[in-house]
Design a protein around this motif. Structure first.
Motif, PDB file in Angstrom:
ATOM      1  N   ALA A   1      -0.936   4.212  15.215  1.00  0.00           N
ATOM      2  CA  ALA A   1      -0.709   3.088  13.965  1.00  0.00           C
ATOM      3  C   ALA A   1       0.697   2.912  13.632  1.00  0.00           C
ATOM      4  CB  ALA A   1      -1.825   3.587  12.816  1.00  0.00           C
ATOM      5  N   ALA A   2       0.710   1.592  12.954  1.00  0.00           N
ATOM      6  CA  ALA A   2       1.965   1.294  12.398  1.00  0.00           C
ATOM      7  C   ALA A   2       1.770   0.639  11.024  1.00  0.00           C
ATOM      8  CB  ALA A   2       2.734   0.428  13.496  1.00  0.00           C
ATOM      9  N   GLU A   3       2.704   0.687  10.107  1.00  0.00           N
ATOM     10  CA  GLU A   3       2.629   0.313   8.967  1.00  0.00           C
ATOM     11  C   GLU A   3       3.036  -1.229   8.744  1.00  0.00           C
ATOM     12  OE1 GLU A   3       3.909   2.602   5.837  1.00  0.00           O
ATOM     13  OE2 GLU A   3       5.934   3.081   6.930  1.00  0.00           O
ATOM     14  N   THR A   4       4.007  -1.510   9.680  1.00  0.00           N
ATOM     15  CA  THR A   4       4.605  -2.836   9.636  1.00  0.00           C
ATOM     16  C   THR A   4       4.531  -3.455  10.933  1.00  0.00           C
ATOM     17  OG1 THR A   4       6.728  -2.112  10.063  1.00  0.00           O
ATOM     18  CG2 THR A   4       6.291  -1.746   7.795  1.00  0.00           C
ATOM     19  N   PRO A   5       4.666  -4.954  11.050  1.00  0.00           N
ATOM     20  CA  PRO A   5       4.626  -5.690  12.401  1.00  0.00           C
ATOM     21  C   PRO A   5       5.868  -5.157  13.176  1.00  0.00           C
ATOM     22  CG  PRO A   5       4.324  -7.135  10.596  1.00  0.00           C
ATOM     23  CD  PRO A   5       4.743  -5.649   9.944  1.00  0.00           C
ATOM     24  N   SER A   6       7.022  -4.895  12.752  1.00  0.00           N
ATOM     25  CA  SER A   6       8.002  -4.638  13.759  1.00  0.00           C
ATOM     26  C   SER A   6       7.830  -3.331  14.331  1.00  0.00           C
ATOM     27  CB  SER A   6       9.599  -4.661  12.801  1.00  0.00           C
ATOM     28  OG  SER A   6       9.320  -3.691  11.465  1.00  0.00           O
ATOM     29  N   ILE A   7       7.440  -2.245  13.405  1.00  0.00           N
ATOM     30  CA  ILE A   7       7.289  -0.975  14.140  1.00  0.00           C
ATOM     31  C   ILE A   7       6.100  -1.166  14.965  1.00  0.00           C
ATOM     32  CG2 ILE A   7       6.372   1.224  13.456  1.00  0.00           C
ATOM     33  CD1 ILE A   7       8.036   1.027  10.860  1.00  0.00           C
ATOM     34  N   GLY A   8       4.956  -2.049  14.679  1.00  0.00           N
ATOM     35  CA  GLY A   8       3.751  -2.068  15.511  1.00  0.00           C
ATOM     36  C   GLY A   8       4.315  -2.631  16.891  1.00  0.00           C
ATOM     37  N   LEU A   9       5.263  -3.498  16.900  1.00  0.00           N
ATOM     38  CA  LEU A   9       5.727  -4.266  18.109  1.00  0.00           C
ATOM     39  C   LEU A   9       6.255  -3.042  18.973  1.00  0.00           C
ATOM     40  CD1 LEU A   9       7.032  -7.780  17.120  1.00  0.00           C
ATOM     41  CD2 LEU A   9       5.140  -7.248  18.775  1.00  0.00           C
ATOM     42  N   ARG A  10       6.950  -2.508  18.386  1.00  0.00           N
ATOM     43  CA  ARG A  10       7.806  -1.516  19.241  1.00  0.00           C
ATOM     44  C   ARG A  10       6.844  -0.258  19.709  1.00  0.00           C
ATOM     45  NH1 ARG A  10      11.460  -1.366  14.969  1.00  0.00           N
ATOM     46  NH2 ARG A  10      10.835   0.830  14.349  1.00  0.00           N
ATOM     47  N   MET A  11       5.718   0.030  18.983  1.00  0.00           N
ATOM     48  CA  MET A  11       4.932   0.928  19.158  1.00  0.00           C
ATOM     49  C   MET A  11       3.951   0.566  20.410  1.00  0.00           C
ATOM     50  SD  MET A  11       1.540   2.556  17.096  1.00  0.00           S
ATOM     51  CE  MET A  11       0.739   0.536  17.042  1.00  0.00           C
TER      52      MET A  11
END
Length: 236
Positions: free
Chosen positions: A44-54
């Motif tokens: 899980a990621a809390e922001t879109p930018s982190i989510g994209l990298r994940m």
């Protein structure tokens, strides 16, 4: 066919990731996936930018995305090139036009944020196996078809070494002036490189170019470059 980066065995568990800013939601979906046979929790990621990298690193099959983090619908449309997207919407705050645009842009799953856990599991499974799931209460008055043809994902000519450097700096969050300072070139030169990068990667904008580059392997992420929490499930 549902959008998947790689072919998996028919009996393989469906990898699920979440992009949502609320810790309780992240914890809740993690618990739900862990106790549901046939599903596999990716993170899980809390922001879109982190989510994209994940997602670029771990390659989930289905990504559950809070529409509140994507008010213009750009992230959902961009990620639908690669992943099965289940968009969670708050029907009291999201317009019919937003839902219509999401469906038109390739988002395969639409569900109410207040839906029951079983409904969300069904949405994830349906998006993965059938390529679609739409909450009937959200689209009762919409005429847009649920399934739309997917756009091809094939980057064009290879980037030059300097273009690759510029793209990496864009991915690090630098604007044109900062990139020019790092590379000791003019801002106009950076703009020229950016235009070439967008053309070669068939991208709409800088954010889309970074996403395409990570998905296609033009850019890669070292394990040390993306910190993770001690649980290994939340990306920060």
């Amino acid at each position: 066919m549902p959008p998947r980066m790689t072919q998996r065995p028919a009996n393989a568990a469906v990898g699920v990731a979440l992009i949502d800013g609320i810790p309780l939601v992240r914890e809740g979906l993690s618990a739900l996936v862990h106790r549901t046979p046939g599903l596999r929790w990716v993170g899980a990621a809390e922001t879109p930018s982190i989510g994209l990298r994940m997602c670029a690193k771990l390659r989930p099959d289905v990504v559950v995305l809070d529409a509140g983090l994507d008010p213009r619908g750009q992230l959902g449309r961009m990620m639908s090139d690669t992943y099965g997207i289940v968009l969670m919407v708050d029907e009291t705050h999201v317009s019919n036009q937003y839902i219509t645009n999401a469906i038109s842009g390739g988002v395969r799953g639409i569900i109410r944020r207040a839906a029951q856990p079983g409904q969300l599991v069904q949405a994830i499974q349906s998006v993965h196996t059938e390529g679609q799931y739409v909450d009937a209460t959200l689209i009762a008055n919409l005429d847009t078809p649920v399934v739309r043809p997917r756009r091809p994902n094939s980057p064009g000519p290879p980037l030059s070494q300097r273009e690759h450097e510029v793209l990496r700096l864009i991915a690090d969050g630098l604007e044109n002036q900062a990139i020019a300072n790092v590379l000791f070139v003019s801002v106009e030169t950076v703009r020229t490189h950016v235009k070439s990068i967008l053309r070669k990667l068939a991208s709409r904008d800088r954010t889309h170019a970074v996403a395409v580059a990570f998905r296609s392997g033009v850019l890669t992420i070292d394990d040390e470059s993306v910190p993770r929490s001690r649980t290994g499930e939340e990306w920060t």
